[in-house]
Design an enzyme around this catalytic site. Structure first.
Site, PDB file in Angstrom:
ATOM      1  N   CYS A  96     -63.335  -2.053   9.176  1.00 16.19           N
ATOM      2  CA  CYS A  96     -62.360  -3.082   8.830  1.00 16.19           C
ATOM      3  C   CYS A  96     -63.060  -4.397   8.442  1.00 16.19           C
ATOM      4  O   CYS A  96     -63.612  -4.492   7.367  1.00 16.19           O
ATOM      5  CB  CYS A  96     -61.346  -3.285   9.957  1.00 16.19           C
ATOM      6  SG  CYS A  96     -59.848  -4.144   9.422  1.00 16.19           S
ATOM      7  N   HIS A 178     -59.278   1.761  11.707  1.00 19.12           N
ATOM      8  CA  HIS A 178     -59.887   1.669  13.036  1.00 19.12           C
ATOM      9  C   HIS A 178     -59.843   3.023  13.744  1.00 19.12           C
ATOM     10  O   HIS A 178     -58.845   3.354  14.389  1.00 19.12           O
ATOM     11  CB  HIS A 178     -59.149   0.633  13.892  1.00 19.12           C
ATOM     12  CG  HIS A 178     -59.396  -0.780  13.500  1.00 19.12           C
ATOM     13  ND1 HIS A 178     -60.324  -1.576  14.146  1.00 19.12           N
ATOM     14  CD2 HIS A 178     -58.853  -1.546  12.526  1.00 19.12           C
ATOM     15  CE1 HIS A 178     -60.325  -2.781  13.575  1.00 19.12           C
ATOM     16  NE2 HIS A 178     -59.437  -2.784  12.601  1.00 19.12           N
ATOM     17  N   GLU A 180     -61.163   3.911  16.423  1.00 15.90           N
ATOM     18  CA  GLU A 180     -61.099   3.747  17.881  1.00 15.90           C
ATOM     19  C   GLU A 180     -59.673   3.513  18.379  1.00 15.90           C
ATOM     20  O   GLU A 180     -59.412   3.643  19.585  1.00 15.90           O
ATOM     21  CB  GLU A 180     -62.005   2.588  18.320  1.00 15.90           C
ATOM     22  CG  GLU A 180     -61.485   1.186  18.070  1.00 15.90           C
ATOM     23  CD  GLU A 180     -61.694   0.657  16.654  1.00 15.90           C
ATOM     24  OE1 GLU A 180     -61.442  -0.539  16.429  1.00 15.90           O
ATOM     25  OE2 GLU A 180     -62.118   1.455  15.780  1.00 15.90           O
TER      26      GLU A 180
END
Length: 198
Positions: A96, A178, A180
């Protein structure tokens, strides 16, 4: 196990404007689950770069969060890390904001975009046999015309925003989502990260 260096957010916190490094714990957890040792870098300690070879990193992650155009300690650290990765042929992944930072480093540009915050959308491109669905949390992005020198688009969203790219002759990659923030590691995220830090 291979060690992966990870940059952190650099923010002023509270009434005393205390400067703090911070990182979403899900990112270091993801790196660990994929079989690597996450090594979090302090933002304002540039001297650590003198000893970086002693850490023997196998890869570098420029994490998300914050303005990639703001010239502060994090900006300087990540510039040094990009140069270090270039010089020493160490794989680097920008997530990002980190991907935006890579584009800026290679003289690319950013623009304000819409419909990319707290959304999921499909991306497709020459690197993907079929489209994949990713999360999205960014207000700024860039299209293929705004890409930095020697950066190649691997996938984009339907509105033409670059979502996945690499340097044409360096092991430097950027993803605008993202990995995660998903409850479980997506197969394509695992494959992409494992390919970069092989």
């Amino acid at each position: 196990m291979k060690k992966i260096l990870i940059t952190q957010r650099y923010e002023k916190i509270g009434d005393f404007k205390e400067l703090r490094d911070n990182l979403d714990v899900r990112l270091s957890s993801l790196i660990l689950k994929l079989g690597y040792i996450p090594v979090l870098l302090p933002t304002n300690s540039f001297k650590i770069l003198k000893y970086i070879n002693q850490i023997s990193p196998s890869g570098i992650v420029l994490s998300g969060g914050g303005d990639p155009r703001k010239i502060d300690e994090r900006y300087i650290l990540e510039k040094k890390l990009l140069n270090f990765a270039n010089k020493n042929k160490i794989p680097l992944l920008g997530i990002c904001r980190g991907a935006q930072r890579i584009n800026i480093h290679f003289k690319g540009k950013l623009k304000k975009i819409e419909n990319h915050v707290r959304r999921k959308h499909f991306i497709s491109g020459p690197s993907l046999s079929k489209g994949i669905k990713v999360n999205s949390f960014h207000n700024y992005g860039f299209n293929s015309i705004m890409m930095g020198k020697n950066l190649k688009m691997l996938a984009s969203s339907n509105d033409g925003v670059v979502e996945y790219f690499k340097h044409v002759n360096k092991s430097i990659y950027g993803i605008m989502w993202h990995p995660e923030r998903n409850k479980k590691i997506k197969k394509f995220d695992r494959e992409i990260i494992k390919k970069i830090f092989k």
